[in-house]
Enzyme design. Sequence first.
Site, PDB file in Angstrom:
ATOM      1  N   ARG A  78      47.073  44.780  41.000  1.00  0.00           N
ATOM      2  CA  ARG A  78      48.054  44.113  42.096  1.00  0.00           C
ATOM      3  C   ARG A  78      49.403  43.942  41.306  1.00  0.00           C
ATOM      4  O   ARG A  78      50.318  43.267  42.231  1.00  0.00           O
ATOM      5  CB  ARG A  78      47.533  42.737  42.828  1.00  0.00           C
ATOM      6  N   LYS A  79      49.266  44.001  40.049  1.00  0.00           N
ATOM      7  CA  LYS A  79      50.766  43.497  39.362  1.00  0.00           C
ATOM      8  C   LYS A  79      51.669  44.970  39.307  1.00  0.00           C
ATOM      9  O   LYS A  79      51.050  45.921  39.790  1.00  0.00           O
ATOM     10  CB  LYS A  79      50.322  43.170  38.006  1.00  0.00           C
TER      11      LYS A  79
END
Length: 386
Positions: free
Chosen positions: A184-185
Amino acid sequence: MNKLKKIPLTCPSFDKRELQALKKVLDSGWVTQGPMVSKFEENFASLHKVKYAYAVNSCTSALHLATLAIGLRPGDEAIVPAFTWVTSANCIEYTGAKAVFCDIDLNTYIIDTNQIEKKITKRTKAIVVVHLFGLSAQMDKIIKIAKKHNLKIIEDAACAVGCTYKGTPVGGIGDIGCFSFHPRKIITTGEGGMVITNNRKFADVINSLRNHGCSGTGKPGPNPKAKPYAMSGVDKLGYNFRMSDIQGAIGLTQLKKLAHLLKERAGWASKYNHALSSEKSLSLPNIPPNCAHTYQSYVVRISDGDVKRRNKIMDVLAGNGIWSRPGTHAVHHLEYYRKKYALSSSDFPNSTNAEDTTITLPIFPKMNHHDFQYILKTLKNALHQN
């Protein structure tokens, strides 16, 4: 019958460059921590303007190493925002120290600098600052407090690769910075993290502890000067927190794309801001002076604080194939902390409000205009009907 759309919250940006990098590693036969990890660390340190960077298997491990490096121990306390992912607090508890929560500024979701000093006791040894959702904290105020009370600063920059405060990359402003490469980064290695610092003493502890506590740890790989029977010494209780060269190769490739990935996210965030600016029931992301935002997450809030309305809106999004989620935890609500420290919702009202009323909307470089318009239409319909 039309097939329901499925728009994820995020999507990693991979292409043939990652495949080529992986092939190179696999063909080399060196797949554990090795030359690719070293190169990734060197480039990451250069980007963030620090002397030392050490890749690890997660940001959780990075934060754990940071708390050990500054010497947290049973009986100590460290201050952490009450609205953050749980590992920001867990890293303190791992050492036997106590996580002391501080409420947030509801306009930014960042630790409220006006409340930090109220939380300081004679046991306080550190402040864990979280650059939440990719927004840089107002570091000048925090540094002033830390110096006044002789406290260390750990920057939880899990969401903030490439972010700056007053033009300086976050993570290298405090004593130790920690980053995440979760999918998700901004950039990802699948799982993975990085610890950075300018302090040689902290760097040596981190480098040793991530590799079983081995002494004299240098660059990984064969050492032609070493005797074949030589073994590393172990002078402290360490861990296996190392990153593999497979991950390092992906990270190195992703890091080369960072400027483009940040530009894409900023572009979609700008489009969201423009399209939603007339929605009075929504509070949009706020960026204070001197701060920057990577938009690792694009988080809006239902302004009237109505959790039931927020939930109905998220249900509508889900029913139309659009992923969303609350911003993050109010950590004092989690059973471990709530029971251990007898905490209640009223102790940190802004953090409770943020957990109950925030919505994270999809944002990622591979979004297209058609899907973006579909998200907007669905969200606006939900807002006006609920």
